[in-house]
Design an enzyme around this catalytic site. Sequence first.
Site, mmCIF file in Angstrom:
data_model
loop_
_atom_site.group_PDB
_atom_site.id
_atom_site.type_symbol
_atom_site.label_atom_id
_atom_site.label_comp_id
_atom_site.label_asym_id
_atom_site.label_seq_id
_atom_site.Cartn_x
_atom_site.Cartn_y
_atom_site.Cartn_z
ATOM 1 C CG ASP A 1 -17.088 2.759 19.981
ATOM 2 O OD1 ASP A 1 -18.074 3.467 20.293
ATOM 3 O OD2 ASP A 1 -15.967 2.877 20.548
ATOM 4 C CG ASN B 1 -18.012 -0.555 31.926
ATOM 5 O OD1 ASN B 1 -17.467 -1.465 31.323
ATOM 6 N ND2 ASN B 1 -18.677 0.415 31.313
HETATM 7 C C1 XIL Z 1 -22.586 7.895 25.991
HETATM 8 C C2 XIL Z 1 -23.775 7.729 25.055
HETATM 9 O O1 XIL Z 1 -23.408 6.889 23.983
HETATM 10 C C3 XIL Z 1 -24.204 9.106 24.549
HETATM 11 O O2 XIL Z 1 -25.363 8.956 23.748
HETATM 12 C C4 XIL Z 1 -24.484 10.019 25.728
HETATM 13 O O3 XIL Z 1 -24.784 11.299 25.241
HETATM 14 C C5 XIL Z 1 -23.266 10.075 26.654
HETATM 15 O O4 XIL Z 1 -22.894 8.763 27.083
HETATM 16 N N1 XIL Z 1 -18.661 5.558 28.223
HETATM 17 C C6 XIL Z 1 -19.809 5.124 28.790
HETATM 18 C C7 XIL Z 1 -21.111 5.374 28.143
HETATM 19 O O5 XIL Z 1 -19.775 4.376 29.789
HETATM 20 O O6 XIL Z 1 -22.186 5.483 29.071
HETATM 21 C C8 XIL Z 1 -21.061 6.620 27.268
HETATM 22 O O7 XIL Z 1 -22.265 6.629 26.523
HETATM 23 C C9 XIL Z 1 -19.863 6.554 26.326
HETATM 24 C C10 XIL Z 1 -18.589 6.479 27.115
#
Ligand code: XIL
Length: 360
Positions: free
Chosen positions: A273, A201
């Site tokens: 998003d 990923n």
């Molecule tokens: C983010 C979460 O949304 C937050 O709540 C946390 O503080 C940090 O991680 N890429 C990823 C996710 O693969 O795991 C991340 O998620 C956002 C960026």
Amino acid sequence: MQRREFILGALGTGVVSSSVVELISAVSSSALASEAGPTIPYGAAIRVDHLTDDPDYAAAVRKYCQQVVGEGGLKWIDLRPTQSSFNFDQPDRLLAFADENGMTMRGHTLVWYAAMPEWTEGIGSRSEAEFEMVHHIEVVAGRYRGRIPSWDVVNEPIADDPPQADPYRDSVWYRQLGKEYIDLAFQTAAAVDPAAQLVLNDFNFEKTNARSKKRRTVMLDLLKGLKDRDVPIHALGLQGHLTGEAEIDKDGLSRFVEEVSGLGLDILVTELDVIDNNLPGTETVRDQIAALRVRDYLTAICDATQPKAILTWGISDRYTWVPIWFERRDGKLNRPLPLDQNYQPKAMMQVLQEFTKAGA
Ligand code: XIL
């Protein structure tokens, strides 16, 4: 002038006339609804505590989602309070919700550089790193064998702006094991749960700029190497954290997805998003521009292959990671997700429903 260019042109001027807003609403009601894409399961990243403390949140997830993934819970920071302990509370609760509601649950993520507990800073040798990574995957993927059918085995392995000479992101795993940590992670996961879909990923493959192009090249090379070494990888996860003001490189992204598919790999959109901190303040305009970005992104991908799933990183603007890093200077709420903070669908949800089975 094409509607799309006129709308996106409003971006540059910062001035959005009422005619643009009328024009945008016309786009949202006609063009967006006319091109139904392939049907694909839709899901969202979930904050499991809000499934109980916010009934409207749980209702929205039930209404729109066929899949769920924990926004947290299966990251080391949540899962591994100490070197000798595991805390499965959050993933167990999310899996129970998924089972109760006929949804599937994705596991995110077995191996990452970030969200690591402090004790892992003490991993100081090859043998320690190998033991800790293999043990973690064996315990976690073993616990959910046959119940979590898809895992982000390795998350974000390439550097933000990867140098050609050494494109790998720094992590305890890369430092101690070299790039073969990726091979070992997938081999271990496959040994634990041979039926699981094993996903690598990462993000930022969709822009027109040099960095996205470089990341596409580096990722393709990485995937080719894994396939050449018969590493048991099944899919590439495209996170899809889109930058609101950045055009989607539709041709570049389509070609990249075609080449990944040509390696025999599936595609998932895993964390979609729209980071809107640099978009105009007017919510109506922002929502339409965000929807257009999602539409371009999904069209580019679906022109090349049918993704196995499309997940957004959250479902409502009420709960999103975006302001942690991309807070708006005007103090307005970010609007990165398909539902607004009151769980009302926005144009983005309409676009998602063109491409997914979302039954709502
Ligand atoms: C983010 C979460 O949304 C937050 O709540 C946390 O503080 C940090 O991680 N890429 C990823 C996710 O693969 O795991 C991340 O998620 C956002 C960026």
